[in-house]
Design a protein around this motif. Sequence first.
Motif, mmCIF file in Angstrom:
data_model
loop_
_atom_site.group_PDB
_atom_site.id
_atom_site.type_symbol
_atom_site.label_atom_id
_atom_site.label_comp_id
_atom_site.label_asym_id
_atom_site.label_seq_id
_atom_site.Cartn_x
_atom_site.Cartn_y
_atom_site.Cartn_z
ATOM 1 N N MET A 53 -1.842 87.369 2.211
ATOM 2 C CA MET A 53 -0.652 86.695 3.077
ATOM 3 C C MET A 53 -0.438 85.088 3.389
ATOM 4 N N ILE A 54 -0.042 84.110 2.890
ATOM 5 C CA ILE A 54 -0.179 82.975 3.158
ATOM 6 C C ILE A 54 0.828 83.029 4.331
ATOM 7 N N ARG A 55 0.278 82.229 5.357
ATOM 8 C CA ARG A 55 1.146 81.416 6.189
ATOM 9 C C ARG A 55 1.090 79.918 6.484
ATOM 10 N N SER A 56 2.489 79.635 7.141
ATOM 11 C CA SER A 56 2.541 78.050 6.987
ATOM 12 C C SER A 56 2.445 77.672 8.459
ATOM 13 N N ILE A 57 2.065 77.204 8.656
ATOM 14 C CA ILE A 57 1.064 76.553 10.001
ATOM 15 C C ILE A 57 1.635 75.264 10.204
ATOM 16 N N ILE A 58 2.191 74.620 11.871
ATOM 17 C CA ILE A 58 2.308 73.144 12.446
ATOM 18 C C ILE A 58 0.254 73.263 12.360
ATOM 19 N N THR A 59 -0.416 71.591 11.659
ATOM 20 C CA THR A 59 -1.572 71.296 12.616
ATOM 21 C C THR A 59 -1.405 69.623 12.526
ATOM 22 N N GLY A 60 -0.093 69.431 12.831
ATOM 23 C CA GLY A 60 -0.074 67.783 13.272
ATOM 24 C C GLY A 60 1.274 67.481 13.678
ATOM 25 N N THR A 61 1.710 67.052 14.772
ATOM 26 C CA THR A 61 3.521 66.207 14.896
ATOM 27 C C THR A 61 2.851 64.743 14.730
ATOM 28 N N GLY A 62 4.073 63.805 15.287
ATOM 29 C CA GLY A 62 3.627 62.707 14.939
ATOM 30 C C GLY A 62 5.321 62.196 14.679
ATOM 31 N N SER A 63 5.499 60.884 15.317
ATOM 32 C CA SER A 63 7.267 60.426 15.774
ATOM 33 C C SER A 63 7.376 58.912 15.679
ATOM 34 N N ALA A 64 8.228 58.011 15.493
ATOM 35 C CA ALA A 64 8.318 56.564 15.720
ATOM 36 C C ALA A 64 9.475 56.666 16.361
ATOM 37 N N LEU A 65 9.970 55.776 16.857
ATOM 38 C CA LEU A 65 10.955 54.692 17.619
ATOM 39 C C LEU A 65 11.022 53.406 16.881
ATOM 40 N N PRO A 66 12.325 52.688 16.792
ATOM 41 C CA PRO A 66 12.559 51.750 16.174
ATOM 42 C C PRO A 66 12.293 50.708 17.808
ATOM 43 N N VAL A 67 11.896 49.769 18.076
ATOM 44 C CA VAL A 67 11.391 48.778 18.801
ATOM 45 C C VAL A 67 12.311 48.597 20.063
ATOM 46 N N ARG A 68 13.633 48.270 19.114
ATOM 47 C CA ARG A 68 14.426 47.903 20.365
ATOM 48 C C ARG A 68 15.026 49.026 20.747
ATOM 49 N N ARG A 69 14.927 48.676 22.041
ATOM 50 C CA ARG A 69 15.456 50.432 23.250
ATOM 51 C C ARG A 69 16.967 49.847 24.072
ATOM 52 N N VAL A 70 17.430 50.325 23.601
ATOM 53 C CA VAL A 70 18.899 50.591 24.094
ATOM 54 C C VAL A 70 19.390 51.037 25.579
#
Length: 320
Positions: free
Chosen positions: A1-18
Amino acid sequence: MIRSIITGTGSALPVRRVSNAELAETVDTTDEWIVERTGIRFRHIAGPDETTATLAADACRAALTAAGRSAQDIDLIVLATATPDQTFPASATKVQAMLGIDDCVAFDVAAVCSGFLYALQVADSMIRAGAHNRALVIGAETFSRILDWDDRTTCVLFGDGAGAIVLEGEDGSGERGILATKLHADGRHNALLYVDGGPSTTGTVGKVRMKGREVFRHAVVNLATVMGESLAAAGLSSDDVDWVVPHQANARILDATARKLGLAPEKVVVTVDQHANTSAASVPLALDTAVRDGRIKPGQLIVLEAMGGGFTWGAAVVRL
């Protein structure tokens, strides 16, 4: 049986913080009004050179680095968004080109704030079927482009951003991976949360419209129910959960949902105060934040959940 695993996470936000205070300079609102009703203190707003696809690509690069993979290892890209760069082609294909991938399956999923959960189940199903080996699953939005900045009941709630995971197929003999997912939709509630435009109706992009009180009521009931369903499908209970990573719409919804499930507030990942509601990006963005700051650790059991316009809602039980 194949199972899907999370091996990495990432994120990105715009430069401007309000901040709320900066927003109050142009919108009829106050920091106190926003914090009391939503818990939001900041949001990021995309600049002219930042789009859903550019933010998604940056999040993918971070996730690939975390997974120890290169872009050429990817054979599937599923991007959840309600704010694509263009009506067509899919923004996922733009991300593919930005990452330098010559050929892989790439498409968008539209389920608004629940989009990442929908994209996750689609990618998981394709991996478990043996059609693909390694996927980028993304939630990315530039909701600031579809806000009515004269409507203080909605424009203060949303922000821009992206989150991504690398999802890989492995032998299912271990404990890691996606253990269960549950998705729902009920189109009868379209008028409670929607955009008042579209290519085949007005020929315009439109703006976000929402009846907040009604959405709040549905959200608490639906999210608690679907989380219970997903845990039951995995043969688990709320006592087994290490962390809940919810859609970051409103701090009061997060609190009410946790109480309904009997979960301790300290088990709930909260980023809405820093990022506001980033729609399909909010779950993977919150997940990456908690992984990188050390709260979420390998081997822990997490529940991802979200509800958005449609209505659509869903949850996934995952062991990292």
